[in-house]
Design a protein around this motif. Structure first.
Motif, PDB file in Angstrom:
ATOM      1  N   ASP A  44      -4.991  -0.312  -0.889  1.00 28.49           N
ATOM      2  CA  ASP A  44      -5.482   0.758  -0.017  1.00 28.49           C
ATOM      3  C   ASP A  44      -4.661   0.772   1.274  1.00 28.49           C
ATOM      4  O   ASP A  44      -4.788  -0.125   2.101  1.00 28.49           O
ATOM      5  CB  ASP A  44      -6.961   0.508   0.292  1.00 28.49           C
ATOM      6  N   PRO A  45      -3.817   1.776   1.483  1.00 32.01           N
ATOM      7  CA  PRO A  45      -2.966   1.800   2.676  1.00 32.01           C
ATOM      8  C   PRO A  45      -3.665   2.287   3.932  1.00 32.01           C
ATOM      9  O   PRO A  45      -3.048   2.345   4.995  1.00 32.01           O
ATOM     10  CB  PRO A  45      -1.862   2.781   2.279  1.00 32.01           C
TER      11      PRO A  45
ATOM     12  N   GLY B 102       0.790  -1.225   0.000  1.00 38.80           N
ATOM     13  CA  GLY B 102       0.000   0.000   0.000  1.00 38.80           C
ATOM     14  C   GLY B 102       0.817   1.267   0.000  1.00 38.80           C
ATOM     15  O   GLY B 102       0.284   2.359   0.228  1.00 38.80           O
TER      16      GLY B 102
END
Length: 295
Positions: A239-240, A134
């Motif tokens: 998606d971090p 991410g």
């Protein structure tokens, strides 16, 4: 294939492998970390994979050290190795617990590297690893993520034996380019949000139907459960979990995550019960109520 690697599903062979990994993580571990090969072929055939694709996927995972032959009660099958269980557990942290937004006050992790051309293969691997974790890309050799990702970055760098070519920093944003603008530059937020919305569009109606249904057919539950996991498992890796104040107001991740959890609650028990019927009777009975329970 590591459970924590992003997967290209544009070809049937890639698709069969990612479905098989999802099957190992969601079904086989719940059945005592062992699977009968004939039962696996039948079950994944219900999902639409032909016998050749399943057996090829099993062979490749065996080559990677994820599966070892293990005959039980006269039934040919495979057990998950310690390596497979570790990789699947690492993936669980992201797949089953979608990343919550980071706290902006916790700061950022910045990774800088200068890997010599002689080891460019590892350099490309490092970029792929950071992307799958991410991290956003500031430049070809500078990557950034919320500070909580620093241990994962150090682990990835260490696995490739590249620490002497890298520098990992953790600190605060102080001044300069607008932080929201930088975030939109380093990550494809529109693309990530679009994929979350695709998940909602594809599965929302079925969730409503299942909620209204008094009885869910076992095979339908199994196929739907595996399809939901196969679709979802690729999304959280990009998606971090960026701080909420840096994201668009209509960011779709929370709604998609809630839908995923609802579908799992509706389908999981019946899917496991259906799968258990393809395991040898004595083996399935030893697994106990986890595999037999119907929510």
């Amino acid at each position: 294939m590591s459970n924590t690697e992003p997967v290209d599903t544009t070809t049937p062979s890639h698709h069969s492998r990612t479905v098989l990994v999802g099957f190992l993580g969601a079904i086989v571990r719940r059945m005592g970390n062992w699977m009968p090969i004939a039962g696996t072929v039948e079950l994944l055939g219900q999902f639409g994979l032909d016998q050749s694709s399943v057996r090829t996927g099993v062979f490749r995972l065996k080559q990677r050290g994820w599966l070892i032959p293990d005959r039980r009660e006269g039934t040919r099958g495979y057990s998950l190795t310690a390596e497979a269980l570790e990789s699947l557990a690492d993936g669980d942290k992201i797949i089953w617990h979608a990343r919550q937004p980071a706290d902006l006050s916790d700061g950022w992790c910045v990774v800088n590297f200068s890997v010599p051309e002689s080891t460019r293969g590892k350099r490309n691997q490092l970029r792929a690893h950071l992307s799958s974790l991410g991290f956003g890309n500031i430049s070809s050799a500078v990557w950034i993520a919320p500070a909580r990702m620093s241990p994962a970055a150090e682990h990835a760098i260490g696995e490739l034996d590249l620490m002497r070519h890298c520098a990992v920093f953790v600190g605060d944003y102080v001044a300069g380019q607008d932080l929201r603008t930088m975030v939109h530059t380093c990550w494809d937020l529109k693309g990530i949000d679009h994929r979350y919305r695709e998940f909602i569009d594809r599965h929302e109606d079925e969730a409503h139907v299942l909620e209204r249904s008094g009885v869910i057919d076992g095979q339908h539950a199994f196929v739907s459960y595996l399809a939901v996991i196969d679709h979802w498992r690729k999304l959280p890796f990009s998606d971090p979990g960026l701080p909420r104040e840096l994201l668009p107001d209509d960011w779709a991740a929370p709604a998609a995550g809630a839908l995923f959890e609802k579908l799992v609650a509706l389908l999981e028990g019946r899917a496991l019960a259906h799968a258990a019927s393809y395991w040898p009777t004595a083996t399935a009975s030893r697994v106990g109520p986890v595999a037999q329970a119907v929510r």
